[in-house]
Design an enzyme around this catalytic site. Sequence first.
Site, PDB file in Angstrom:
ATOM      1  N   HIS A 204      36.937  29.246  47.941  1.00 61.72           N
ATOM      2  CA  HIS A 204      35.617  28.892  48.446  1.00 61.72           C
ATOM      3  C   HIS A 204      35.630  28.553  49.936  1.00 61.72           C
ATOM      4  CE1 HIS A 204      33.386  28.060  44.423  1.00 61.72           C
ATOM      5  NE2 HIS A 204      34.046  29.188  44.424  1.00 61.72           N
ATOM      6  N   SER A 208      34.522  34.971  48.407  1.00 60.65           N
ATOM      7  CA  SER A 208      35.177  36.051  47.679  1.00 60.65           C
ATOM      8  C   SER A 208      35.264  37.308  48.523  1.00 60.65           C
ATOM      9  CB  SER A 208      34.409  36.378  46.397  1.00 60.65           C
ATOM     10  OG  SER A 208      34.452  35.308  45.503  1.00 60.65           O
ATOM     11  N   LYS A 230      26.649  38.030  34.852  1.00 60.72           N
ATOM     12  CA  LYS A 230      27.661  39.096  34.907  1.00 60.72           C
ATOM     13  C   LYS A 230      28.951  38.628  34.231  1.00 60.72           C
ATOM     14  CE  LYS A 230      29.125  42.657  38.073  1.00 60.72           C
ATOM     15  NZ  LYS A 230      28.132  43.596  38.536  1.00 60.72           N
ATOM     16  N   ASP A 231      29.343  37.397  34.516  1.00 57.30           N
ATOM     17  CA  ASP A 231      30.553  36.862  33.882  1.00 57.30           C
ATOM     18  C   ASP A 231      30.353  36.714  32.381  1.00 57.30           C
ATOM     19  OD1 ASP A 231      31.814  34.642  36.529  1.00 57.30           O
ATOM     20  OD2 ASP A 231      31.959  36.802  36.201  1.00 57.30           O
ATOM     21  N   GLU A 274      58.644  38.331  24.712  1.00 60.61           N
ATOM     22  CA  GLU A 274      57.260  38.755  24.474  1.00 60.61           C
ATOM     23  C   GLU A 274      56.870  39.841  25.470  1.00 60.61           C
ATOM     24  OE1 GLU A 274      54.442  36.852  22.059  1.00 60.61           O
ATOM     25  OE2 GLU A 274      56.286  37.852  21.465  1.00 60.61           O
TER      26      GLU A 274
END
Lengths: 563, 70
Positions: A204, A208, A230-231, A274
């Site tokens: 921030h 972005s 959107k998220d 894994e």
Amino acid sequence: MVRRLSILKQPIFSTLNNHLIDYPTPSNLSYWWSFGSLAGLCLVIQIITGVFLAMHYTPHVDLAFLSVEHIMRDVKGGWLLRYMHANGASMFFIVVYLHIFRGLYYGSYASPRELVWCLGVVILLLMIVTAFIGYGKLRQMSFWGATVITSLASAIPVVGDTIVTWLWGGFSVDNATLNRFFSPHYLLPFIIAGAAILHLAALHQYGSNNPLGINSSVDKIAFYPYFYVKDLVGWVAFAIFFSIFVFYAPNVLGHPDNYIPANPMSTPAHIVPEWYFLPVYAILRSISNKSGGVAAIGLVFVSLFALPFINTSYVRSSSFRLIHQKLFWLLLADCLLLGWIGCQPVEAPYVTIGQIASVGFFFYFAITPILGKLEARLIQNSNVCEDLKKKRRFVDNQSFFKSLIATLPKWIHQFQKSKHENILYTNPDYLFQLLWFLKYHTNTRFQVLIDICGVDHPSRKRRFEVVYNLLRATAKSPNKVLICAKQMRRCRSLQRDGHDLSNRYTARDTQRDELPMENIACRERESQGIANPWAIPNRVFETQLNGEKKLFIFFFFICEREV
Amino acid sequence: MVAVRLREVAYTLSPMHQNVMNGLWKDAAVKLRKRVADNWTCALTLVVPVASTYWYAEHFRQEEKLQHRT
């Protein structure tokens, strides 16, 4: 304008408002920017399911395996908690890897976001450690995997063996190891949460990145509601993907040997970690010397940390870096190959493939310092103007635009120069990108979009033209971007920030095909008695010029003076 | 914190006159063709090394198994 509640002006709430609600976000973010919030969601899922699992899990060598079975069979919803936690870890790594590769592609690591990237690598390291120590130690594959990986610490000179004994709490993986691994496994997710908050704070600071990789200060919108929604779409898609694994294939990402209690007397034929550790595991195994393998793993993370500082490209997004774009996809292919090699036995041809793939992985980071300069040099050398080779500015406008077309073949398919105008032809799909590029490129920058004019030539096959008139900053800049189309959709009126036509537009040539804009604007205002120069009429004119009938549709703009 | 001027874009359409997601499936074939045309080189750059390496490894293993016949 929506009235804001006064509560949002209070100290804590105002901070939350500034960073989560009214936070200025680039308007052109794609769904690739949703993985950050998804990673946060995965962390929350892991913490919540982990806390509830910890209420029933017993970290003792004689009871651990049975307690997990107790959770699966006896605890109400225990199977769901366990599968969500196990598959949630895999989802977390999928999301984070996609987030990292998005950052690599669009240059989100580049200046001024170096700190964001470095904090992200720290989070990745913490995640790897958390996942490793939480893998459980009393199941066959996890026991032997822990034995192999913790033994790597013996590669450290002088104190290596002591460190291994300290890690194990004894002479092998046993009850002490289980307890001292379970404790930080509970703690580290909260450290990750703190690191994630720092990661967001660093983000921030400068805002972005965006798919074009350029400064987006002039076109930002509030985070809420646009990117919340959107998220949310991303979260729903993630929930569907996650649910498929949890409810239909909960063990497909795990190893079946983990349903066998740990047996120190029986070593599995192929010890594999894994899936999310496989690429790093392949790099470790590609070097036969133990210390060399450990050093290679260290070099992976050093390379990731160093990436923002060794990057020399002025262009961020790979959309405009054709060589880096291809290298990116090769890196991704390399990582997929490394992951595949990691689960293969250590024999031919997998050993050789693993070694080549490891070299390929480091090659990407090794070439980064010179790649930016190489791409800049190639763009310069692609121009026909010889003056550029003498480091002079473009003197031949024609050759510059030819090179521009060569650089952006998808966006510009034709260039036309008349006495006072430079006209670029594009198609609607790339209009926004082209205008954005022209706005910020040194040689093509324009001050503002003056107006948009739609022209209908009924007698032509491609009858519709939309002309974007730009107030250019230099004589060499393009001042028109033109779209030709066979058909047009209806437009709706929108309010826009804009510019005052009559004060700033400098059209002089009256011999052009289109009518002079300035005269029409003044005539319209006079005929309507509009004293306010910021009026926004949308007008349609029908006229005839040079024997050809034309229909003009003008969209004027409001102009607000910037204070 | 970067100081920016936020623009508010106001849409004043009645719900009866607007369609939600009407552009999602429109011209889907054209959009798909364009996406393939734009990205096929990148897709090949990703897929060809992986597929060819996998094919090579499988071929090597097969040859190894048949080695006793030579």
